[in-house]
Design an enzyme around this catalytic site. Structure first.
Site, PDB file in Angstrom:
ATOM      1  N   ASP A 203       0.826  -1.205   0.000  1.00  7.97           N
ATOM      2  CA  ASP A 203       0.000   0.000   0.000  1.00  7.97           C
ATOM      3  C   ASP A 203       0.870   1.269   0.000  1.00  7.97           C
ATOM      4  OD1 ASP A 203      -2.769   1.024   0.342  1.00  7.97           O
ATOM      5  OD2 ASP A 203      -1.971   1.868   2.185  1.00  7.97           O
ATOM      6  N   GLU A 270       1.892  -0.646  -4.842  1.00 15.58           N
ATOM      7  CA  GLU A 270       0.946   0.398  -5.239  1.00 15.58           C
ATOM      8  C   GLU A 270       1.765   1.695  -5.273  1.00 15.58           C
ATOM      9  OE1 GLU A 270      -2.991   2.943  -3.970  1.00 15.58           O
ATOM     10  OE2 GLU A 270      -1.459   2.443  -2.537  1.00 15.58           O
TER      11      GLU A 270
HETATM   12  C1  NOJ Z   1      -4.470   2.951  -0.913  1.00 14.85           C
HETATM   13  C2  NOJ Z   1      -5.608   2.024  -0.677  1.00 14.85           C
HETATM   14  O1  NOJ Z   1      -5.876   1.305  -1.851  1.00 14.85           O
HETATM   15  C3  NOJ Z   1      -6.770   2.882  -0.216  1.00 14.85           C
HETATM   16  O2  NOJ Z   1      -7.963   2.158  -0.200  1.00 14.85           O
HETATM   17  C4  NOJ Z   1      -6.411   3.447   1.139  1.00 14.85           C
HETATM   18  O3  NOJ Z   1      -7.424   4.328   1.560  1.00 14.85           O
HETATM   19  C5  NOJ Z   1      -5.092   4.207   1.088  1.00 14.85           C
HETATM   20  N1  NOJ Z   1      -4.076   3.521   0.337  1.00 14.85           N
HETATM   21  C6  NOJ Z   1      -4.556   4.445   2.478  1.00 14.85           C
HETATM   22  O4  NOJ Z   1      -4.064   3.260   3.030  1.00 14.85           O
END
Ligand code: NOJ
Length: 529
Positions: A203, A270
């Site tokens: 993440d 990500e």
């Molecule tokens: C990316 C995640 O996909 C999202 O859903 C989340 O709110 C943020 N990161 C914070 O962790």
């Protein structure tokens, strides 16, 4: 792709399981791992073989699991450790691999690390998070803002300092300059891989490391027009040069790689950077992340040259190092965003022919559009906290419709955690499974082709320039992939065409040496030797 660069994930097709909305196995209205285990047969039938499961750890759910209170075990709400072990066993038995969602930028404010950190300035965990004194005017230490609106700082009365949070106050940012934080995560990665997990989706992978002095951010060179009262757009008014994409973050992944490699674990980031030059260092040179999502296609206009440009840019980042998506739990579904499920499938077809790993987001294979969620039922903090209903991510997070009947087979509870919305029988897996012309059957055929054709994984990618307006086309060895994004039908010359191996639309035909593609259709053509 050479033998040296081919890995176990090369040639697989990914699938994002948004756990809370996938399948409810225990009847409490929330999706869980028991529900997932019971539906693995479906995913195997669909052909996907690399599952990314959104966070399943104990969490106060301020951000639906992206606020983790314990990284070492599975929340009871999702079935606990035993349910994950079952999912891993049964997925592996079907040659599917499973990625957990690791959230290293921040923890929950309920995590014991933060509780300790907050307890006193002299606590050994104090420096695990980013604490700072007030600015001279008594306000927050700098001008940083949260992705979810408002300042990225919250004041702690008891200890007289502010903690930093790029998301909600309940998601305090860890201090990655502290080697103990790095060690803790290396230990977690090793443990989960040793417990049979196949890797991680990471993440906010670009934001872990901050500038050590936490300087004010400069204003954005060309900020987008802000809607009145849109708190979230404040984030876009700055150049994020000190709070994201700091050079030290690459060292974090070099060290993770050393932990993951001996255990054959996959690190998929990500990395929300939509510029090729900035994203590339995360995945080149074989010593950082293995794969990174390429998010630029999520913003692309429905126009052939723009689509080709954004796909070519992603494909050029590093050989096979990009993960492709058209949708996720964070954005409007492609069927809504692009103007219909036929367009979503065209984009997916173009992505499934490219080097890298394509991912589907649950429900995409059913051609599902967004569900408008009434503010009274909103769940997403972006809607509930920041009041930005027009940006709410609830629209793409509603439960999956499985079969006709109460709860559309998602849950036996009276109410699912988010409404099903106006989904009907035709949207369900069961009905579409029996219909040879359904979206589901078309996606299944696309996935099957991707997995059956080594050329779509290994062969050099050659874009075709000499095409009609509105057409995007490229060749991969013995296969040619073409899409018509124009408003009327188009033909594509395909010398040596043998057969249409996949068509997103029943109107697609081969006429001798030419492929006739209706508007908003895509096809994969097999070429002769
Ligand atoms: C990316 C995640 O996909 C999202 O859903 C989340 O709110 C943020 N990161 C914070 O962790």
């Amino acid at each position: 792709m050479s033998e040296a660069t081919r890995r176990w994930w090369s040639g697989r097709v990914g699938y994002e399981v948004y756990l809370r909305s996938f399948a409810d196995g225990n009847g409490d209205g929330v999706g869980d791992l028991l529900g997932l285990a019971e539906r693995l047969e479906y995913l195997a039938w669909l052909g996907v073989d690399l599952l990314w499961i959104t966070p399943c750890f104990p969490s106060p759910l301020a951000d639906h699991g992206y606020d983790v209170a314990d990284y070492r075990r599975v929340a009871e709400e999702y079935g606990g450790d035993a349910a994950l072990a079952r999912v891993l066993d049964e997925a592996h038995a079907r040659d599917m691999r499973v990625l957990l969602d690791l959230v290293p930028n921040h923890t929950s404010s309920e995590h014991p690390w933060f509780r300790a950190s907050r307890s006193s300035r002299s606590d050994p965990k104090r420096d695990w998070y980013l604490w700072r004194d007030s600015a001279p005017d008594g306000g927050p230490p700098n001008n940083w803002v949260s992705h979810f609106g408002g300042p990225a700082w919250t004041y702690d009365e008891a200890t007289g300092q502010w903690w930093c949070h790029l998301f909600l106050p309940e998601q305090p940012d860890l201090n990655w300059a502290n080697p103990e934080v790095a060690e803790a995560f290396e230990g977690l990665i090793a443990d989960w891989l040793d417990r049979g997990v196949d890797g991680f989706r990471i993440d906010v992978a670009h934001a872990l490391v901050k500038h050590p002095d936490l300087p004010d951010l400069p204003p954005a060179a060309s900020p987008a027009e802000a809607a009145p009262g849109d708190l979230l757009s404040v984030f876009d008014r700055f150049e994020h040069v000190y709070d994201t994409n700091r050079p030290g973050v690459l060292e974090v992944y070099r060290r993770w790689r050393a932990v993951a490699e001996p255990r054959d674990g996959l690190l998929l980031g990500e990395v929300y950077l939509t510029d090729v030059a900035t994203l590339a260092p995360y995945v080149v040179d074989q010593d950082g992340l293995h794969l990174a999502f390429w998010f630029a296609p999520l913003d692309v206009a429905w126009e052939a040259s723009a689509v080709r440009e954004v796909l070519a840019a992603g494909a050029g980042i590093a050989e096979g190092a990009v993960a492709w998506i058209t949708s996720s739990h964070d954005v409007s579904r492609a069927a809504t965003r692009l103007g219909g499920p036929h367009r979503a499938l065209v984009l997916a077809t173009l992505q499934h022919g490219l080097p890298g790993v394509p991912f589907l987001y649950q429900g995409e294979e059913l051609g599902l559009a967004d569900v408008v969620v009434d503010p009274s039922q909103a769940e997403d903090p972006i809607a509930v906290r920041a009041g930005a209903y027009h940006r709410s991510r609830d629209v793409c997070r509603t439960p999956l419709p499985w079969e006709p009947g109460p709860g559309l087979g998602f849950t036996s509870a009276e109410r699912p955690w988010l409404p099903m919305g106006p989904r009907g029988e035709a949207d369900t897996v069961a009905v579409q499974r029996d219909d040879p012309g359904s979206w589901l059957q078309r996606y299944r055929a696309l996935v099957a082709l991707r997995k059956a054709e080594p050329d779509l994984v290994d062969a050099p990618l050659a874009w075709i320039d000499d095409v009609a307006d509105g057409v995007v086309a490229y060749r991969r060895g013995t296969l040619l992939v073409a899409a018509n994004l124009g408003a009327s039908g188009a033909t594509v010359d395909v010398p040596g065409a043998v057969e249409v191996a996949f068509a997103s639309d029943g109107g697609t035909v081969l006429e001798g040496r030419a492929l006739a593609l209706p508007s908003d259709a895509a096809a994969v053509v097999r070429l002769g030797p």
